[in-house]
Design an enzyme around this catalytic site. Structure first.
Site, mmCIF file in Angstrom:
data_model
loop_
_atom_site.group_PDB
_atom_site.id
_atom_site.type_symbol
_atom_site.label_atom_id
_atom_site.label_comp_id
_atom_site.label_asym_id
_atom_site.label_seq_id
_atom_site.Cartn_x
_atom_site.Cartn_y
_atom_site.Cartn_z
ATOM 1 N N LYS A 252 -7.688 -3.576 10.180
ATOM 2 C CA LYS A 252 -7.616 -2.132 9.963
ATOM 3 C C LYS A 252 -8.995 -1.506 9.695
ATOM 4 C CE LYS A 252 -2.853 -2.213 8.233
ATOM 5 N NZ LYS A 252 -1.980 -1.830 7.103
ATOM 6 N N PHE B 190 4.907 8.515 3.287
ATOM 7 C CA PHE B 190 3.526 8.069 3.472
ATOM 8 C C PHE B 190 3.056 8.122 4.930
ATOM 9 C CE2 PHE B 190 6.156 4.184 3.644
ATOM 10 C CZ PHE B 190 5.764 3.656 4.870
ATOM 11 N N THR C 257 1.587 -7.293 0.847
ATOM 12 C CA THR C 257 1.158 -5.974 1.308
ATOM 13 C C THR C 257 0.249 -5.297 0.293
ATOM 14 O OG1 THR C 257 3.209 -5.755 2.565
ATOM 15 C CG2 THR C 257 1.996 -3.726 2.110
ATOM 16 N N ARG D 197 -5.823 -10.242 2.144
ATOM 17 C CA ARG D 197 -5.712 -8.993 1.382
ATOM 18 C C ARG D 197 -6.283 -9.125 -0.026
ATOM 19 N NH1 ARG D 197 0.084 -7.703 4.008
ATOM 20 N NH2 ARG D 197 -0.627 -6.294 5.655
ATOM 21 N N ASN E 93 -5.199 -1.885 3.237
ATOM 22 C CA ASN E 93 -4.926 -3.297 2.934
ATOM 23 C C ASN E 93 -5.407 -4.267 4.013
ATOM 24 O OD1 ASN E 93 -2.944 -2.869 4.837
ATOM 25 N ND2 ASN E 93 -1.236 -3.451 3.516
ATOM 26 N N HIS F 53 -2.787 -5.890 9.469
ATOM 27 C CA HIS F 53 -1.361 -5.773 9.791
ATOM 28 C C HIS F 53 -0.990 -7.011 10.578
ATOM 29 C CE1 HIS F 53 2.407 -4.299 11.592
ATOM 30 N NE2 HIS F 53 1.960 -4.886 12.694
#
EC number: 2.7.4.6
Length: 141
Positions: free
Chosen positions: A11, A59, A93, A104, A114, A117
Site C-alpha cells: 500500500k 470508512f 489487520t 504489519r 496498514n 493487502h
C-alpha cells in the site's frame, strides 16, 4: 498442500517508506514466488471498484482516498498454501494487534495505513488477480 496463487498490494504508506524490497523479501523467504508485479497509481475509479464490497461502510471514502494517495505495488504470489501463508506473514489487520515479526507489526502505522493487502480466500484471490492483471501478465516460474 496445493500450490495456490494469491494477490498482494503493498500500500501507499509502505511504498512511501521505501520498504517494498523488505516486504518482497519476506514473501520470497517464506517460499512464495512473485509471478506478476507492477507499480501503479490507482485512480479513484480503480480503488472504488476494487473495494466495492465496502462501499456502504463508513470508512469507504477514507479507504479510497488512502489507496489513491500514492503509488502501490500489486503482485501475484504463488506457492504452497499461498493464501494462508501470505496472511500469516502480513499479521493482523490492526498493526497494534499484529504478532511481532509480521509485516504489519514491523512496517504499518495504523489500522488504516496498514502496509499491505492480501486475498482472504481462493475466490477473492482469483477476482483480485483478474482485476489488475491480464492472464498473459502472470508468469510461471
Amino acid at each position: 498442500m496445493a500450490v495456490q496463487r494469491t494477490f498482494s498490494i503493498i500500500k501507499p504508506d509502505a511504498v512511501a517508506k521505501n520498504v517494498i524490497g523488505k516486504i518482497t523479501t519476506r514473501f520470497e523467504e517464506a517460499g512464495l514466488k512473485i509471478v506478476a508485479s507492477k507499480m501503479k497509481q490507482l485512480s479513484k475509479a480503480e480503488a472504488e471498484g476494487f473495494y466495492a464490497e465496502h462501499s456502504e461502510r463508513g470508512f469507504f471514502g477514507d479507504l479510497v482516498a488512502f489507496m489513491t494517495s500514492g503509488p502501490v505495488v500489486v503482485q501475484v504470489l504463488e506457492g504452497e498454501n499461498a493464501i494462508a501463508k501470505n496472511r500469516e506473514l502480513m499479521g493482523a489487520t490492526n498493526p497494534k494487534e499484529a504478532a511481532a515479526g509480521t509485516i504489519r507489526a514491523d512496517f504499518a502505522e495504523s489500522i488504516d495505513a496498514n502496509a499491505v493487502h492480501g486475498s482472504d480466500s481462493e475466490a477473492a484471490a482469483a477476482r483480485e488477480i483478474a482485476y489488475f492483471f491480464a492472464a498473459t501478465e502472470v508468469t510461471t516460474r
